[in-house]
Scaffold this active site. Structure first.
Site, mmCIF file in Angstrom:
data_model
loop_
_atom_site.group_PDB
_atom_site.id
_atom_site.type_symbol
_atom_site.label_atom_id
_atom_site.label_comp_id
_atom_site.label_asym_id
_atom_site.label_seq_id
_atom_site.Cartn_x
_atom_site.Cartn_y
_atom_site.Cartn_z
ATOM 1 C CE LYS A 97 -1.120 0.281 1.535
ATOM 2 N NZ LYS A 97 -2.364 -0.017 2.282
ATOM 3 C CB SER A 141 -1.315 0.868 5.899
ATOM 4 O OG SER A 141 -2.256 0.318 4.987
ATOM 5 C CB SER A 178 -5.310 0.910 5.184
ATOM 6 O OG SER A 178 -4.715 0.467 6.374
#
Lengths: 481, 192
Positions: free
Chosen positions: A78, A153, A177
């Site tokens: 990420k 996210s 997330s």
């Protein structure tokens, strides 16, 4: 390549047997990325040359007789976690072009084990969101329904793993997330116990809540990846000194005789009927495996949303004060220092980030601190106590992850309160700091589309091993279903 | 209608007081308190004006620190209010955040916002804060706040010199640097 391994353990078996090299595997994944990306858009940066160099190094290590669980395995990261030699944007314009001068501890650990990093994956700006729609670099598409969001996210990592663009990935979970995008993409996402995994080199959102978590295709990979990244870090004083168990060796044993709590507060009014049905079916499957499931109460669940949004935004308003246009990132180049701060931040941050900075600043400001921030911290204590109480009787909790299936891109609720209620089922465990594992639990029908739905198991602090054991048993019922 | 509630420290919160309500509250309080205590009220009122959501908890500290209320006077004020028949607040009727307040917060957060942004955030934040006010219904008497879920402990290490970032690496991402420093525009007027 005729068959692309889709899990870490399968890839390791093939690499170990000499059926393929890490370079071949990495090339195959890079090809797959080039093929899929026009539809998915999970990657913000693909590190072609770097990943192949790492793969060559891994092949040399294997030739020299080394064998670690991640050696030569291509992973995604990420884009809120610093990888040396790659950009780190956190999905924000304010960090456009930023190249971190140091590496996150989790990445260093994986690198030492010989993992290969394919690139950086999309995220809502500073991990603030549910869909990747808040990314300054465009939305990622859900591989199961391209017109829908992948969740967030960590939507980039979830979509990449689901679409076979990475064998596994690292995400971060502040309020859900990792788990929510996992549940929306038919993948496995773990939020570890707060303090189990180092946050050093992870761009901060809310420091008392942020945790790095594995995003994988199965439970064994989740265990392998957690084992590789967990443990004490002298550079993060909030990490536990406790030894890291060999999670992957503790997967078997089943759930016969285990006690599960089903929190009644987790069945909210606005829940999609398909999500509720999937959860009830998951409970039935647990019972078929010999587990005891009883309804429990976590009475302060409903306060999780306001507590989270006061605490997380307060911490974010402090953490994000570092983006000043002086040391790194975007600068508005205004001739006056104060003006430059304001313009840099006003232009560099997106709408959701500004909304949260304002809310957090307000909650911490004179006259409101006690009524909002301190009050939220006190209610956080009560939320934790809810979990302590149920874990006296239960080995784990079973609960839905997100109240609705993935929505169509651009069709998020416009009311901010309705939007913030999307993670109402993942916030309380994050506030309590307990671990939670989200797993695929089937599919729901929504407006003619067949969409993935997940279920989460919430465990005692530092008891990820039990979650993996439950997860492995549960996952096998998926395979026959 | 006056709304007040005692918090866990025995201090009073007055939450839903817009300007109209504040003046009403002051009148009500005047009626309740004895004539000889009018001077307390005058000081109290001075602190009171200008707050939209107001807590006596803060006011009491501020009054005590800034306007020389004796602790006994404060205690009197509180006990008078406590003994009167104030209602538990209806947090749903809290005033909305004004654009001016959003502008003020944006100033604190060093964010340049457009007029449209200020309007939108005023409405967004009001909705979120309205929702957050349900927290006031939770009894948190004698509950300690959780700042971190970890068991509290000091983490010590030896004070040893260790390698850190080289200056070149630290400056590599700077929009402007000079002679090993970050370069900024003049901070003080008249300086170069």
């Amino acid at each position: 390549m005729s068959h692309l391994p889709q899990t870490i353990h399968e890839a390791r078996r093939l690499l170990r047997s000499g059926a393929m090299t890490s370079v071949e595997l990495t090339e195959a994944y890079l090809e797959r990325i080039a093929w899929m990306e026009p539809d998915i858009r999970a990657y913000l940066h693909v590190a072609e040359a770097q990943s192949l160099a790492q793969a060559r190094l891994a092949d040399e290590r294997m030739a020299a007789g080394q064998d670690t669980p991640l050696l030569g395995v291509p992973l995604g990261v990420k884009d809120i976690i610093n990888v040396q030699g790659m950009p780190a944007t956190a999905g924000s314009r304010i960090l456009e072009g930023f190249r971190p001068p140091y590496e996150a501890t989790v990445v260093r650990k994986l690198r030492e084990q010989g993992a290969v990093f394919l690139g950086k994956l999309n995220t809502d700006e500073f991990a603030m969101g549910w869909s990747t729609e808040n990314s300054a670099y465009g939305v990622t598409h859900n591989p199961w329904a391209l017109d829908r969001v992948p969740g967030g996210s960590s939507g980039g990592p979830a979509a990449a793993v689901a679409a076979g663009e990475a064998i596994a990935a690292l995400g971060t979970d502040t309020g859900g997330s990792v788990r929510q995008p996992a549940s929306w993409t038919n993948t496995v996402g773990l939020r570890p116990t707060y303090g189990r995994v180092s946050r050093y080199g992870v761009i901060a959102f809310a420091s008392s809540l942020d945790q790095v978590g594995p995003m994988t295709r199965d439970v064994r990979d989740s265990a392998l990846l957690l084992e590789a990244i967990a443990g004490h870090d002298p550079k993060d004083s909030t990490t536990f000194p406790d030894a890291v168990p060999h999670y992957a060796d503790m997967l078997d044993g089943g759930v016969r005789g285990m006690r599960f709590g089903l929190p009644r507060e987790y069945f909210t009014e606005r829940m999609h009927p398909g999500v509720e049905r999937a959860t009830r079916e998951a409970v039935a499957r647990l019972r078929d495996l010999g587990a005891i499931v009883e309804e429990v109460s976590l009475p302060h669940t409903g306060y999780g949303m306001p507590v989270y949004y006061l605490i997380a935004t307060a911490e974010a308003s402090a953490n994000l004060s570092r983006y000043d246009g002086v040391r790194y990132g975007y600068s508005a180049q205004a001739p006056d220092l104060q003006e430059n701060y304001k313009l840099t931040r006003g232009r560099g941050f997106g709408p959701e980030v500004k909304r949260r900075i304002l809310l957090g600043t307000y909650a911490l400001s004179a006259g409101y601190y006690d009524a909002y921030y301190l009050k939220a911290q006190k209610v956080r204590t009560l939320i934790r106590a809810d979990f302590d109480a149920v874990f006296e009787r239960c080995d784990a909790l079973i609960a839905p992850v997100a109240p609705i299936p993935p929505y169509r891109i651009g069709e998020a609720p416009t009311d901010p309160v309705a939007l913030y209620l999307l993670d109402v089922l993942t916030l309380p465990s994050a506030l309590a700091g307990v671990p939670a594992l989200a797993l695929p639990a089937g599919f729901v029908e929504d407006d003619g589309a067949k969409l993935p739905v997940g279920v989460q198991f919430i465990g005692r602090p530092l008891d990820e091993a039990t979650l993996f054991r439950i997860g492995r048993a549960f996952e096998q019922t998926n395979e026959v279903a | 209608m006056i709304s007040a509630v005692l918090d866990c420290e025995g201090l009073l919160y007055f939450m839903p007081l817009d300007c109209r309500r504040q003046s009403h509250f002051i009148q009500e309080l005047s009626r309740l308190l004895s004539k000889s205590r009018k001077d307390i009220l005058r000081k109290f009122k001075r602190q009171f004006d200008g707050f939209h959501a107001f807590t006596l908890h803060h006011a009491s500290n501020q009054i005590y620190n800034q306007t020389n209320f004796a602790p006994t006077e404060l205690a009197f004020l509180k006990s008078e209010i406590r003994n009167s028949n104030f209602e538990i607040p209806n947090f749903a009727t809290m005033p909305k955040l004004t654009p001016e307040e959003v502008q003020h917060i944006a100033e604190l957060a060093k964010l340049a916002l457009s007029e449209e942004e200020i309007e939108r955030y005023a409405s967004d934040l009001s909705a979120i804060l309205d929702y957050a006010r349900q927290l006031q219904n939770v009894d948190t008497d004698h509950i300690h706040p959780t700042a971190s879920v970890l068991p509290l402990r000091n983490v010590m290490r030896l004070d040893e010199v260790r390698p850190g970032l080289e200056p070149e690496a630290a400056l590599a991402n700077a929009p402007a640097s000079e002679k090993g420093y970050f370069r900024v525009h003049a901070v003080l007027e008249g300086s170069q």
